[in-house]
Design a protein around this motif. Structure first.
Motif, PDB file in Angstrom:
ATOM      1  N   VAL A  50      34.390  78.164   7.315  1.00  0.00           N
ATOM      2  CA  VAL A  50      33.898  79.249   8.477  1.00  0.00           C
ATOM      3  C   VAL A  50      34.813  78.493   9.638  1.00  0.00           C
ATOM      4  N   TRP A  51      35.789  79.454  10.167  1.00  0.00           N
ATOM      5  CA  TRP A  51      36.331  79.246  11.660  1.00  0.00           C
ATOM      6  C   TRP A  51      35.933  79.954  12.594  1.00  0.00           C
ATOM      7  N   ASN A  52      34.842  79.244  13.647  1.00  0.00           N
ATOM      8  CA  ASN A  52      34.498  80.117  14.716  1.00  0.00           C
ATOM      9  C   ASN A  52      35.716  79.921  15.743  1.00  0.00           C
ATOM     10  N   ALA A  53      36.453  81.162  15.765  1.00  0.00           N
ATOM     11  CA  ALA A  53      37.639  81.048  16.695  1.00  0.00           C
ATOM     12  C   ALA A  53      37.210  81.252  18.187  1.00  0.00           C
ATOM     13  N   TRP A  54      35.823  81.561  18.277  1.00  0.00           N
ATOM     14  CA  TRP A  54      35.371  82.031  19.665  1.00  0.00           C
ATOM     15  C   TRP A  54      35.287  80.745  20.566  1.00  0.00           C
ATOM     16  N   THR A  55      35.017  79.521  19.777  1.00  0.00           N
ATOM     17  CA  THR A  55      35.080  78.200  20.336  1.00  0.00           C
ATOM     18  C   THR A  55      36.455  77.384  20.406  1.00  0.00           C
ATOM     19  N   ASP A  56      37.587  78.058  19.730  1.00  0.00           N
ATOM     20  CA  ASP A  56      38.723  77.245  19.546  1.00  0.00           C
ATOM     21  C   ASP A  56      39.404  77.911  20.820  1.00  0.00           C
ATOM     22  N   THR A  57      39.284  77.398  21.871  1.00  0.00           N
ATOM     23  CA  THR A  57      39.920  77.931  23.046  1.00  0.00           C
ATOM     24  C   THR A  57      41.255  77.542  23.226  1.00  0.00           C
ATOM     25  N   GLY A  58      41.788  76.752  22.456  1.00  0.00           N
ATOM     26  CA  GLY A  58      43.375  76.657  22.332  1.00  0.00           C
ATOM     27  C   GLY A  58      44.154  77.364  21.546  1.00  0.00           C
ATOM     28  N   TYR A  59      43.268  78.162  20.811  1.00  0.00           N
ATOM     29  CA  TYR A  59      44.283  79.285  19.888  1.00  0.00           C
ATOM     30  C   TYR A  59      43.985  80.522  20.524  1.00  0.00           C
ATOM     31  N   PRO A  60      45.023  81.492  20.650  1.00  0.00           N
ATOM     32  CA  PRO A  60      44.654  82.709  21.452  1.00  0.00           C
ATOM     33  C   PRO A  60      44.264  83.859  20.336  1.00  0.00           C
ATOM     34  N   TYR A  61      42.901  83.548  19.785  1.00  0.00           N
ATOM     35  CA  TYR A  61      42.332  84.618  18.798  1.00  0.00           C
ATOM     36  C   TYR A  61      40.792  84.318  18.897  1.00  0.00           C
ATOM     37  N   ARG A  62      40.157  85.614  19.033  1.00  0.00           N
ATOM     38  CA  ARG A  62      38.788  85.495  18.992  1.00  0.00           C
ATOM     39  C   ARG A  62      38.028  86.320  17.925  1.00  0.00           C
ATOM     40  N   ALA A  63      37.383  85.382  17.212  1.00  0.00           N
ATOM     41  CA  ALA A  63      36.706  86.231  15.961  1.00  0.00           C
ATOM     42  C   ALA A  63      36.008  85.057  14.982  1.00  0.00           C
ATOM     43  N   ILE A  64      35.312  85.360  14.133  1.00  0.00           N
ATOM     44  CA  ILE A  64      34.831  84.588  13.061  1.00  0.00           C
ATOM     45  C   ILE A  64      35.333  84.793  11.872  1.00  0.00           C
ATOM     46  N   ASN A  65      36.209  83.914  11.128  1.00  0.00           N
ATOM     47  CA  ASN A  65      36.775  84.153   9.764  1.00  0.00           C
ATOM     48  C   ASN A  65      36.126  83.147   8.875  1.00  0.00           C
ATOM     49  N   VAL A  66      35.732  83.784   7.576  1.00  0.00           N
ATOM     50  CA  VAL A  66      35.078  83.116   6.514  1.00  0.00           C
ATOM     51  C   VAL A  66      35.877  83.351   5.692  1.00  0.00           C
ATOM     52  N   THR A  67      35.958  82.137   4.879  1.00  0.00           N
ATOM     53  CA  THR A  67      36.563  82.135   3.375  1.00  0.00           C
ATOM     54  C   THR A  67      35.381  82.119   2.367  1.00  0.00           C
ATOM     55  N   PHE A 111      32.968  75.346   9.549  1.00  0.00           N
ATOM     56  CA  PHE A 111      32.380  74.439   8.177  1.00  0.00           C
ATOM     57  C   PHE A 111      33.777  74.393   7.338  1.00  0.00           C
ATOM     58  N   ASN A 112      33.894  73.109   7.046  1.00  0.00           N
ATOM     59  CA  ASN A 112      35.054  73.002   6.241  1.00  0.00           C
ATOM     60  C   ASN A 112      36.499  73.332   6.827  1.00  0.00           C
ATOM     61  N   HIS A 113      36.667  73.233   8.221  1.00  0.00           N
ATOM     62  CA  HIS A 113      37.734  74.145   8.782  1.00  0.00           C
ATOM     63  C   HIS A 113      38.116  72.915   9.782  1.00  0.00           C
ATOM     64  N   ARG A 114      39.512  72.710   9.930  1.00  0.00           N
ATOM     65  CA  ARG A 114      40.199  72.124  11.095  1.00  0.00           C
ATOM     66  C   ARG A 114      40.889  73.141  12.126  1.00  0.00           C
TER      67      ARG A 114
END
Length: 308
Positions: free
Chosen positions: A215-232, A300-303
């Motif tokens: 799981v990548w919660n890009a809403w909290t990843d302010t250094g990256y210009p993308y807003r969503a939750i991506n789940v593998t 979860f399991n995401h850098r």
């Protein structure tokens, strides 16, 4: 004499019938020969599509499909595929409902198919062959909790994009098996229900045999210009796929930033143009409203990613 004449007429009628049948058979054979292309003599692996493919092609013309199988240009290109691979592509287009996606492929995709090793093509096609059942479950589950599908025509990763992800990027590891989004979906949710609906959709899928692997919660990843939750995820058939959760206005802006990303990723990070595009992406991403409570959904399991 009457007896002889009567039998002579029967014999003559039978002969005429046999000759007529032969003419009809020859004509049918000639028609099939024209419809089934003879493959260019450029390798033993390449052969003409089977009669079944040709019959399916013309049958589906009657159902409103445009012209021919959407990869007729592929057959005319220099790419070498086996008859079995053509049959699998045909089944994907006309039996498994992937026609709208496959028709978007172009010459770069055909070249990429040709560059894949046979085992890579096999893995890629197997992933695509499971999309129909996965997509049906994703759509019904999303709808149950107020979600809608976005850009569904792009639900399968094109051959060119898949090959690039596996082989041609700085972080590529040379394996198409490691590409997480050969099959991918985007669900649009309202801002007010975004966080709760994301949890409910994932919970329902897990109870139906799907597994979350990252799981990548890009809403909290302010250094990256993308807003969503991506789940593998892994389907019950063990196909790896990606499921994105976006908001309505977020999807529009993310689409714009993706187009900018396509330009930026080809540039040197130290260049002025790279910095200008990244600045524009971040300004656009900052316009996306943040759903209430979304920060409580953990990675979860995401850098975390970095654009610089």
């Amino acid at each position: 004499m009457t007896f002889v004449k009567r039998h002579f007429k029967k014999i003559l009628a039978s002969a005429i019938s046999l000759i007529t049948a032969g003419v009809i058979a020859s004509a049918a054979s000639a028609a099939v020969s024209q419809n089934v292309k003879t493959a260019p003599s450029a390798g033993s692996q390449r052969s003409a599509p089977s009669l079944q493919i040709t019959e399916r092609r013309f049958k589906n013309r009657e159902n409103g499909f445009e012209a021919e199988i959407p990869f007729s240009e592929l057959y005319n290109s220099a790419t070498r595929l086996s008859t079995h691979e053509y049959e699998r592509l045909s089944a994907l287009a006309f039996e498994k409902g992937e026609y709208d996606a496959l028709r978007l492929w172009n010459v770069k995709d055909y070249d990429a198919l040709g560059k894949m090793l046979p085992r890579e093509r096999g893995y890629y096609l197997r992933a695509l062959e499971t999309e129909e059942s996965i997509g049906s479950k994703i759509k019904s589950t999303a709808s149950e909790f107020g979600g809608s599908m976005h850009k569904l025509v792009h639900r399968i990763k094109s051959p060119a994009s898949a090959y690039e992800a596996a082989h041609d990027r700085p972080d590529s590891n040379g394996s198409i098996k490691q590409v997480k989004d050969l099959v991918r979906y985007c669900v649009i949710l309202d801002d007010d229900s975004y966080t709760a609906s994301t949890r409910k959709i994932l919970g329902t899928l897990i109870r139906n045999g799907y597994a979350v692997t990252a799981v990548w919660n890009a809403w909290t990843d302010t250094g990256y210009p993308y807003r969503a939750i991506n789940v593998t995820m892994l389907s019950p058939e063990r196909t790896k796929f990606e499921l994105q959760f976006q908001t309505r206005n977020g999807a529009l802006i993310n689409d714009l930033t993706h187009n900018l990303y396509e330009k930026r990723r080809l540039l040197n990070k130290s260049s002025d143009e790279y910095a200008e595009i990244l600045k524009e992406q971040r300004e656009l991403a900052d316009q996306i409203s943040i759903p209430r409570g979304v920060g409580a959904l953990p990675d979860f399991n995401h850098r975390k990613k970095s654009a610089v």
